[in-house]
Design a protein around this motif. Structure first.
Motif, PDB file in Angstrom:
ATOM      1  N   GLY A  54      25.749 -14.421 -12.361  1.00  0.00           N
ATOM      2  CA  GLY A  54      26.047 -15.105 -10.997  1.00  0.00           C
ATOM      3  C   GLY A  54      25.582 -16.184 -10.802  1.00  0.00           C
ATOM      4  N   VAL A  55      24.413 -16.751 -11.929  1.00  0.00           N
ATOM      5  CA  VAL A  55      23.817 -18.011 -11.735  1.00  0.00           C
ATOM      6  C   VAL A  55      24.769 -19.080 -11.632  1.00  0.00           C
ATOM      7  CG1 VAL A  55      22.069 -19.574 -12.637  1.00  0.00           C
ATOM      8  CG2 VAL A  55      21.663 -16.847 -12.368  1.00  0.00           C
ATOM      9  N   LYS A  56      24.734 -20.134 -10.815  1.00  0.00           N
ATOM     10  CA  LYS A  56      25.668 -21.309 -10.653  1.00  0.00           C
ATOM     11  C   LYS A  56      24.997 -22.517 -10.966  1.00  0.00           C
ATOM     12  CE  LYS A  56      27.586 -18.742  -6.580  1.00  0.00           C
ATOM     13  NZ  LYS A  56      26.419 -17.652  -6.669  1.00  0.00           N
ATOM     14  N   ASP A  57      23.545 -22.566 -11.168  1.00  0.00           N
ATOM     15  CA  ASP A  57      22.982 -23.584 -11.622  1.00  0.00           C
ATOM     16  C   ASP A  57      21.806 -23.303 -12.456  1.00  0.00           C
ATOM     17  OD1 ASP A  57      22.215 -26.709 -10.644  1.00  0.00           O
ATOM     18  OD2 ASP A  57      20.501 -25.481 -10.324  1.00  0.00           O
ATOM     19  N   ILE A  58      21.492 -24.471 -13.104  1.00  0.00           N
ATOM     20  CA  ILE A  58      20.229 -24.452 -14.069  1.00  0.00           C
ATOM     21  C   ILE A  58      19.554 -25.857 -13.638  1.00  0.00           C
ATOM     22  CG2 ILE A  58      20.937 -25.084 -16.195  1.00  0.00           C
ATOM     23  CD1 ILE A  58      18.748 -23.467 -17.284  1.00  0.00           C
ATOM     24  N   SER A  59      18.247 -25.760 -13.073  1.00  0.00           N
ATOM     25  CA  SER A  59      17.883 -26.967 -12.803  1.00  0.00           C
ATOM     26  C   SER A  59      16.480 -27.291 -13.438  1.00  0.00           C
ATOM     27  CB  SER A  59      17.703 -27.180 -11.144  1.00  0.00           C
ATOM     28  OG  SER A  59      16.983 -28.300 -10.648  1.00  0.00           O
TER      29      SER A  59
ATOM     30  N   LYS B 241      19.207 -12.051 -12.880  1.00  0.00           N
ATOM     31  CA  LYS B 241      20.237 -11.325 -12.343  1.00  0.00           C
ATOM     32  C   LYS B 241      20.004 -11.193 -10.908  1.00  0.00           C
ATOM     33  CE  LYS B 241      21.355  -8.033 -16.050  1.00  0.00           C
ATOM     34  NZ  LYS B 241      21.306  -6.685 -16.484  1.00  0.00           N
ATOM     35  N   GLY B 242      21.171 -11.853 -10.127  1.00  0.00           N
ATOM     36  CA  GLY B 242      21.244 -11.673  -8.649  1.00  0.00           C
ATOM     37  C   GLY B 242      20.430 -13.048  -7.974  1.00  0.00           C
ATOM     38  N   TYR B 243      20.025 -14.079  -8.787  1.00  0.00           N
ATOM     39  CA  TYR B 243      19.706 -15.206  -8.189  1.00  0.00           C
ATOM     40  C   TYR B 243      20.762 -16.315  -8.526  1.00  0.00           C
ATOM     41  CZ  TYR B 243      15.008 -13.277  -8.013  1.00  0.00           C
ATOM     42  OH  TYR B 243      13.775 -12.448  -7.647  1.00  0.00           O
ATOM     43  N   ASP B 244      20.805 -17.211  -7.554  1.00  0.00           N
ATOM     44  CA  ASP B 244      21.772 -18.235  -7.372  1.00  0.00           C
ATOM     45  C   ASP B 244      21.496 -19.219  -8.514  1.00  0.00           C
ATOM     46  OD1 ASP B 244      23.388 -17.207  -5.211  1.00  0.00           O
ATOM     47  OD2 ASP B 244      21.448 -17.580  -4.198  1.00  0.00           O
ATOM     48  N   ALA B 245      20.228 -19.772  -8.882  1.00  0.00           N
ATOM     49  CA  ALA B 245      19.748 -20.879  -9.580  1.00  0.00           C
ATOM     50  C   ALA B 245      18.597 -20.530 -10.415  1.00  0.00           C
ATOM     51  CB  ALA B 245      19.439 -22.070  -8.645  1.00  0.00           C
ATOM     52  N   VAL B 246      18.573 -21.204 -11.381  1.00  0.00           N
ATOM     53  CA  VAL B 246      17.236 -20.876 -12.423  1.00  0.00           C
ATOM     54  C   VAL B 246      16.673 -22.504 -12.388  1.00  0.00           C
ATOM     55  CG1 VAL B 246      16.486 -20.937 -14.948  1.00  0.00           C
ATOM     56  CG2 VAL B 246      18.186 -19.054 -13.781  1.00  0.00           C
ATOM     57  N   ILE B 247      15.195 -22.418 -12.130  1.00  0.00           N
ATOM     58  CA  ILE B 247      14.436 -23.470 -12.336  1.00  0.00           C
ATOM     59  C   ILE B 247      13.634 -23.332 -13.563  1.00  0.00           C
ATOM     60  CG2 ILE B 247      13.000 -25.222 -11.054  1.00  0.00           C
ATOM     61  CD1 ILE B 247      15.420 -24.349  -9.370  1.00  0.00           C
TER      62      ILE B 247
ATOM     63  N   LYS C  27      19.159 -26.758  -4.491  1.00  0.00           N
ATOM     64  CA  LYS C  27      19.675 -26.471  -3.221  1.00  0.00           C
ATOM     65  C   LYS C  27      20.927 -27.373  -3.090  1.00  0.00           C
ATOM     66  CE  LYS C  27      17.957 -26.283   1.479  1.00  0.00           C
ATOM     67  NZ  LYS C  27      18.540 -27.206   2.249  1.00  0.00           N
ATOM     68  N   ALA C  28      21.041 -28.661  -3.277  1.00  0.00           N
ATOM     69  CA  ALA C  28      22.098 -29.426  -3.224  1.00  0.00           C
ATOM     70  C   ALA C  28      23.231 -28.825  -3.908  1.00  0.00           C
ATOM     71  CB  ALA C  28      21.756 -30.980  -3.539  1.00  0.00           C
ATOM     72  N   VAL C  29      23.015 -28.767  -5.017  1.00  0.00           N
ATOM     73  CA  VAL C  29      24.429 -28.138  -5.798  1.00  0.00           C
ATOM     74  C   VAL C  29      25.059 -26.751  -4.954  1.00  0.00           C
ATOM     75  CG1 VAL C  29      24.897 -26.844  -7.969  1.00  0.00           C
ATOM     76  CG2 VAL C  29      23.577 -29.043  -8.032  1.00  0.00           C
ATOM     77  N   LEU C  30      24.026 -25.894  -4.893  1.00  0.00           N
ATOM     78  CA  LEU C  30      24.675 -24.897  -4.026  1.00  0.00           C
ATOM     79  C   LEU C  30      25.375 -24.957  -2.584  1.00  0.00           C
ATOM     80  CD1 LEU C  30      21.911 -22.320  -4.998  1.00  0.00           C
ATOM     81  CD2 LEU C  30      24.199 -22.327  -5.834  1.00  0.00           C
ATOM     82  N   GLU C  31      24.501 -26.133  -2.039  1.00  0.00           N
ATOM     83  CA  GLU C  31      25.379 -26.375  -0.489  1.00  0.00           C
ATOM     84  C   GLU C  31      26.594 -27.239  -0.730  1.00  0.00           C
ATOM     85  OE1 GLU C  31      21.158 -25.808   1.997  1.00  0.00           O
ATOM     86  OE2 GLU C  31      21.983 -27.773   1.461  1.00  0.00           O
ATOM     87  N   THR C  32      26.429 -28.340  -1.753  1.00  0.00           N
ATOM     88  CA  THR C  32      27.416 -29.133  -1.756  1.00  0.00           C
ATOM     89  C   THR C  32      28.395 -29.395  -2.860  1.00  0.00           C
ATOM     90  OG1 THR C  32      26.142 -31.048  -2.508  1.00  0.00           O
ATOM     91  CG2 THR C  32      25.853 -30.746  -0.180  1.00  0.00           C
TER      92      THR C  32
ATOM     93  N   LYS D  98      18.999 -17.986  -3.311  1.00  0.00           N
ATOM     94  CA  LYS D  98      17.536 -17.484  -3.771  1.00  0.00           C
ATOM     95  C   LYS D  98      17.340 -17.878  -5.250  1.00  0.00           C
ATOM     96  CE  LYS D  98      18.513 -12.736  -4.973  1.00  0.00           C
ATOM     97  NZ  LYS D  98      17.896 -11.217  -4.740  1.00  0.00           N
ATOM     98  N   PHE D  99      16.146 -18.326  -5.625  1.00  0.00           N
ATOM     99  CA  PHE D  99      16.142 -19.044  -6.921  1.00  0.00           C
ATOM    100  C   PHE D  99      14.836 -18.256  -7.610  1.00  0.00           C
ATOM    101  CE2 PHE D  99      16.532 -23.553  -4.627  1.00  0.00           C
ATOM    102  CZ  PHE D  99      17.895 -23.110  -4.473  1.00  0.00           C
ATOM    103  N   ILE D 100      15.100 -18.516  -9.027  1.00  0.00           N
ATOM    104  CA  ILE D 100      13.904 -18.028  -9.883  1.00  0.00           C
ATOM    105  C   ILE D 100      13.598 -18.987 -10.704  1.00  0.00           C
ATOM    106  CG2 ILE D 100      15.593 -17.106 -11.471  1.00  0.00           C
ATOM    107  CD1 ILE D 100      13.628 -15.041 -12.351  1.00  0.00           C
TER     108      ILE D 100
END
Length: 327
Positions: A68-73, A43-49, A314-319, A2-4
């Motif tokens: 716990g965020v893994k990516d900022i796009s 907090k609790g989101y996988d990526a920040v846009i 999405k690509a970063v989180l999947e691959t 999930k993203f924010i």
């Protein structure tokens, strides 16, 4: 997953909602830009846009890692306001949108030059007073000018094709030469050489450390030359530009971005006005076309900025990677 998304404008909302539905990925939309106060919402989101040209929180990546965020796009090109070393240290991927619509920005840069060459500010002011005389403000034609492109990436090349359509002579400067353009003999060796030959200097490059166009370089420009900046405000020493315009050394400037634009552009200041006197002096000049960082702002570009940023996250989180990954 999930993203924010932060700083979501009304014109972007439908594109976010459409993507979320098609990809079955929840996306929380926040209308405010990313600040220290609302950063905990991640907090609790996988990526920040995100999308903002101003300042990010100083401990952005430390906080995001703890959440716990893994990516900022980011939904724009420039990453000069992000601490990439901190992102790497915290193992947070950063992606951008390197080309949301090169044509949008290239077209706009040419459109603002046309306003300068045909003295549109002056005629608008005259007509507001019911003065419809022409003289003495005769215009110039693009085909009679030498256009100096600074930067020959996607946007610069799009601008090149437009200027060629007008029949202008085009020269270019870029530390990194495009082989096809080099074979055409477009490049000059130095920026000083370009500005000494060009009637129009148009900037199509990322932000840099220090000014690209400073007082010394302005003095080397052809008398009466024009500057077009749809890139980054930090590329030009605004004070030196103002003095050159007031002194008549330059013919005019079209500025879609401004060195100190963050508290001004994309804000409604009708009730309080702008306190920046340098900005106010620039805007008041007849030979300055100032716009609030809208060169990118087309339907095509907005849709691309949203969808590419979301696809990248999405690509970063999947691959673990994405074509738009910023190294």
């Amino acid at each position: 997953m999930k993203f924010i998304a932060y700083n979501v404008r009304q014109d972007e909302q439908n594109y976010f909602e459409k993507w979320a539905k098609e990809n079955a990925v929840p996306v929380k939309l926040v209308t405010e830009e990313l600040t220290d106060e609302n950063l905990p919402l991640a907090k609790g989101y996988d990526a920040v846009i995100s999308f903002q040209t101003g300042v990010y929180p100083s401990d952005l990546f430390d906080k995001l890692a703890s959440y716990g965020v893994k990516d900022i796009s980011i939904r724009n090109v420039g990453v000069d306001n992000l601490d990439l070393a901190s992102a790497k240290a915290n193992k947070i991927a950063v992606t951008n949108v390197p080309a949301y619509s090169p044509n949008a920005i290239a077209e706009f840069s040419v459109a603002t030059l046309l306003q300068l060459l045909r003295n549109q500010n002056i005629y608008r002011k005259r007509m507001a007073k019911n003065d419809y005389r022409w003289a003495p403000f005769v215009g110039k034609e693009i085909r009679a000018l030498t256009i100096g492109l600074v930067g020959t990436g996607r946007i610069g090349k799009a601008a090149l094709e437009i200027y060629r359509g007008f029949g202008a002579k085009v020269i270019a400067y870029d530390p990194y030469h495009d082989p096809k353009l080099e074979a055409q003999g477009l490049y000059v060796d130095t920026l000083e050489e370009l500005v000494s030959q060009a009637d129009v200097v148009t900037l199509h490059m990322p932000g840099s450390e220090g000014y690209l166009i400073d007082e010394a370089l302005i003095k080397k420009m052809k008398p009466g030359a024009y500057i077009i900046n749809t890139a980054r405000g930090s590329l030009i020493d605004s004070k030196a530009l103002l003095e050159a315009l007031k002194a008549g050394r330059l013919g005019g400037a079209a500025l879609d971005t401004y060195e100190y634009e963050t508290p001004i552009f994309n804000h409604d200041l009708e009730d309080i006005g702008v306190k920046d006197e340098l900005f106010n002096e620039l805007v008041a000049l007849d030979n300055v076309v100032m716009t609030p960082h809208i060169a990118f702002y087309t339907e095509t570009a907005v849709e691309n900025m949203v969808t590419i940023a979301l696809d990248s996250a999405k690509a970063v989180l999947e691959t673990g990677t994405a074509p738009t990954l910023v190294e």
